[in-house]
Design a protein around this motif. Structure first.
Motif, mmCIF file in Angstrom:
data_model
loop_
_atom_site.group_PDB
_atom_site.id
_atom_site.type_symbol
_atom_site.label_atom_id
_atom_site.label_comp_id
_atom_site.label_asym_id
_atom_site.label_seq_id
_atom_site.Cartn_x
_atom_site.Cartn_y
_atom_site.Cartn_z
ATOM 1 N N THR A 1 13.509 71.241 -27.252
ATOM 2 C CA THR A 1 13.733 72.465 -26.485
ATOM 3 C C THR A 1 13.692 72.166 -24.988
ATOM 4 O O THR A 1 14.569 72.574 -24.221
ATOM 5 N N MET A 2 12.680 71.409 -24.612
ATOM 6 C CA MET A 2 12.539 71.057 -23.201
ATOM 7 C C MET A 2 13.741 70.244 -22.711
ATOM 8 O O MET A 2 14.330 70.540 -21.664
ATOM 9 N N ASN B 1 16.678 70.062 -23.959
ATOM 10 C CA ASN B 1 17.771 71.029 -23.917
ATOM 11 C C ASN B 1 17.858 71.743 -22.571
ATOM 12 O O ASN B 1 18.913 71.871 -21.980
ATOM 13 N N GLY B 2 16.698 72.184 -22.133
ATOM 14 C CA GLY B 2 16.642 72.938 -20.884
ATOM 15 C C GLY B 2 16.821 72.083 -19.650
ATOM 16 O O GLY B 2 17.065 72.606 -18.560
ATOM 17 N N LEU B 3 16.695 70.789 -19.808
ATOM 18 C CA LEU B 3 16.830 69.901 -18.657
ATOM 19 C C LEU B 3 18.168 69.181 -18.618
ATOM 20 O O LEU B 3 18.503 68.536 -17.618
ATOM 21 N N LYS C 1 9.922 67.074 -10.164
ATOM 22 C CA LYS C 1 9.725 68.358 -10.849
ATOM 23 C C LYS C 1 9.978 68.220 -12.342
ATOM 24 O O LYS C 1 9.286 68.830 -13.159
ATOM 25 N N LEU D 1 9.485 71.037 -29.874
ATOM 26 C CA LEU D 1 9.022 71.338 -28.525
ATOM 27 C C LEU D 1 9.766 70.507 -27.482
ATOM 28 O O LEU D 1 10.313 71.038 -26.508
ATOM 29 N N ASN E 1 15.803 78.298 -21.346
ATOM 30 C CA ASN E 1 17.080 77.596 -21.424
ATOM 31 C C ASN E 1 17.274 76.923 -22.770
ATOM 32 O O ASN E 1 18.323 77.033 -23.402
ATOM 33 N N GLY E 2 16.251 76.221 -23.184
ATOM 34 C CA GLY E 2 16.327 75.478 -24.432
ATOM 35 C C GLY E 2 16.284 76.350 -25.665
ATOM 36 O O GLY E 2 16.601 75.899 -26.768
ATOM 37 N N THR F 1 13.060 76.477 -17.968
ATOM 38 C CA THR F 1 13.523 75.327 -18.752
ATOM 39 C C THR F 1 13.374 75.612 -20.241
ATOM 40 O O THR F 1 14.293 75.405 -21.033
ATOM 41 N N ARG G 1 20.056 67.547 -15.373
ATOM 42 C CA ARG G 1 20.433 68.481 -14.306
ATOM 43 C C ARG G 1 20.191 67.854 -12.935
ATOM 44 O O ARG G 1 19.249 67.094 -12.737
ATOM 45 N N ILE H 1 17.365 69.895 -9.877
ATOM 46 C CA ILE H 1 15.903 69.775 -9.855
ATOM 47 C C ILE H 1 15.552 68.337 -9.503
ATOM 48 O O ILE H 1 16.191 67.415 -9.999
ATOM 49 N N ARG I 1 1.024 67.990 -22.193
ATOM 50 C CA ARG I 1 -0.367 68.468 -22.190
ATOM 51 C C ARG I 1 -0.524 69.676 -23.099
ATOM 52 O O ARG I 1 -1.535 69.833 -23.776
ATOM 53 N N GLY I 2 0.495 70.509 -23.105
ATOM 54 C CA GLY I 2 0.456 71.693 -23.952
ATOM 55 C C GLY I 2 0.295 71.336 -25.413
ATOM 56 O O GLY I 2 -0.601 71.833 -26.084
ATOM 57 N N LEU J 1 9.140 75.817 -15.253
ATOM 58 C CA LEU J 1 8.729 75.422 -16.593
ATOM 59 C C LEU J 1 9.249 76.392 -17.646
ATOM 60 O O LEU J 1 9.876 75.989 -18.636
ATOM 61 N N ARG K 1 3.546 68.747 -18.325
ATOM 62 C CA ARG K 1 2.889 69.994 -18.739
ATOM 63 C C ARG K 1 3.183 70.312 -20.192
ATOM 64 O O ARG K 1 2.315 70.797 -20.915
ATOM 65 N N VAL K 2 4.393 70.036 -20.608
ATOM 66 C CA VAL K 2 4.726 70.265 -22.017
ATOM 67 C C VAL K 2 3.903 69.321 -22.901
ATOM 68 O O VAL K 2 3.331 69.735 -23.916
ATOM 69 N N MET L 1 6.988 66.703 -13.823
ATOM 70 C CA MET L 1 5.933 67.707 -13.944
ATOM 71 C C MET L 1 6.147 68.597 -15.166
ATOM 72 O O MET L 1 5.214 68.884 -15.911
ATOM 73 N N VAL L 2 7.376 69.034 -15.348
ATOM 74 C CA VAL L 2 7.680 69.858 -16.517
ATOM 75 C C VAL L 2 7.305 69.100 -17.784
ATOM 76 O O VAL L 2 6.609 69.619 -18.668
ATOM 77 N N ARG M 1 2.568 76.742 -26.659
ATOM 78 C CA ARG M 1 2.207 75.378 -26.229
ATOM 79 C C ARG M 1 2.597 75.139 -24.784
ATOM 80 O O ARG M 1 1.858 74.488 -24.041
ATOM 81 N N ARG N 1 0.033 76.934 -22.729
ATOM 82 C CA ARG N 1 -1.215 76.178 -22.697
ATOM 83 C C ARG N 1 -1.080 74.973 -21.790
ATOM 84 O O ARG N 1 -2.019 74.607 -21.086
ATOM 85 N N GLY N 2 0.075 74.366 -21.816
ATOM 86 C CA GLY N 2 0.313 73.200 -20.966
ATOM 87 C C GLY N 2 0.118 73.516 -19.497
ATOM 88 O O GLY N 2 -0.631 72.831 -18.799
#
Lengths: 197, 197
Positions: free
Chosen positions: A190-191, A193-195, A155, A187, B193-194, B190, A148, A151, A165-166, B187, A162-163, A158-159, B162, B165-166
């Motif tokens: 999915t992320m 996908n969203g990006l 950023k 996981l 979205n996924g 995103t 995308r 963004i 770290r999650g 976050l 965080r994922v 960062m996303v 997750r 938690r992240g």
DNA sequence: ATATTCTACAGACTATAGTCTCTTTGTCAA
DNA sequence: TTGACAAAGAGACTATAGTCTGTAGAATAT
């Protein structure tokens, strides 16, 4: 390096080696500083001149992680045509490495260390190789239209962080009870996908 | 409840109230059990008959969180037509609540507690209201075609947990340095979205 | 060569979470 | 009512991470 510094670095290595060996055998929490000091024939004074805390013995391990990311993982990724594939592979190999080479106890210990405000944070050092790697991938992928454009790269990094770290935090509190390599897939996809653009 | 139990519960409350007040004033790590015991005029024995650890004083706080989710947040969400909107709003309000009502020190403390294998975990209790809430939302959203159908609800809940938690872990190690309410948006959107169909 | 300074280290000491044991006193069965 | 029991609490004690102070001997300056 003069004689004195040389001897000091030998002491540091002796402590570090013994400590890591003990941590692997008995788990971080079950090894005391007194024990490390005793088996190495050194002293509290020696230990704490070389390490700020028991946790900090992992600092070298931590630099090793980043070196591994840069030197080994990047090679696997380089050939890929698409940035998204690079990212996907990088993340999978990273999780595989953490699971197989570090293990959950080391991971847990590092994650615990970060939560202590009085101790030095590795995650927040801005120039971590990991951050550069991710920035490059997102940058490239954004330029060729895979990610995308609404963004900033920062950023997206960062996303992603965080994922990561999650799942690593979650894996740690579960005491490594599931396969990181398998569970990461859903996981991160999915992320991604969203990006995607 | 007989006289003895009554007196005991008063002691517990006295300790709990004083402890939480002190934690708020000075931060969790800067309050000692001895201090809590001293200002309440009780003893170590009293403290540890009522709480398994210093961390466990937060257990009530923790139950409070879940109660808040169930009683307050669900109300805000109920009216929404789309499950995706329900999820989005729930997550936003949740982060807002954590930021404003709990604060990062409490959050950090809870996250730290979870990393200690010798202590009771709240995150891993399977019947947490939070899990039910998320399951319901995903379930409903999947039935009416808003969420992907190729992933089970349980897996979507796991993904969501997750990610939560992240960001909360990240916010904790950053000592609450950024606005959770603002940063959660990208976050979670995103992630959503996924997960969208 | 001698004096001075510095640094790695030894180990006693401190701070603090958590445990253990003993006492007190409410509860309950007879 | 009394004796046994149990649970709440007091506070000494333990375990352990981390600090502080002193020292030997290596580096450095004169």
């Amino acid at each position: 390096m003069n004689r004195r510094q040389h001897k000091a670095s030998l002491t540091k290595k002796k402590i570090s080696d013994a400590a890591i060996k003990l941590f692997e055998e008995k788990g971080f929490r079950n090894v005391t500083v007194d024990e490390i000091v005793q088996v190495t024939g050194t002293s509290k004074g020696a230990f704490y001149t070389h390490f700020k805390s028991k946790h900090e013995v992992f600092f070298d391990k931590f630099k090793e992680i980043d070196r591994y990311y840069e030197e080994v993982l990047l090679d696997f990724v380089k050939e890929e045509e698409f940035s998204i594939e690079k990212l996907r592979i990088f993340l999978r190999l990273q999780m595989k490495y953490i699971q197989e080479d570090l293990g959950w106890d080391v991971t847990r210990t590092i994650y615990e260390n970060e939560l202590d405000p009085s101790r030095k944070s590795y995650f927040l050092m801005e120039d971590r190789p990991l951050y550069r790697i991710l920035t490059n991938i997102f940058d490239e992928g954004q330029k060729n239209g895979e990610f995308r454009n609404d963004i900033s790269t920062e950023k997206m990094v960062m996303v992603c962080l965080r994922v990561m770290r999650g799942i690593l935090y979650d894996w740690s509190i579960n005491e490594g009870a599931y396969s990181l390599e398998e569970e990461q897939e859903l996981l991160f996809s999915t992320m991604i996908n969203g990006l995607e653009a």
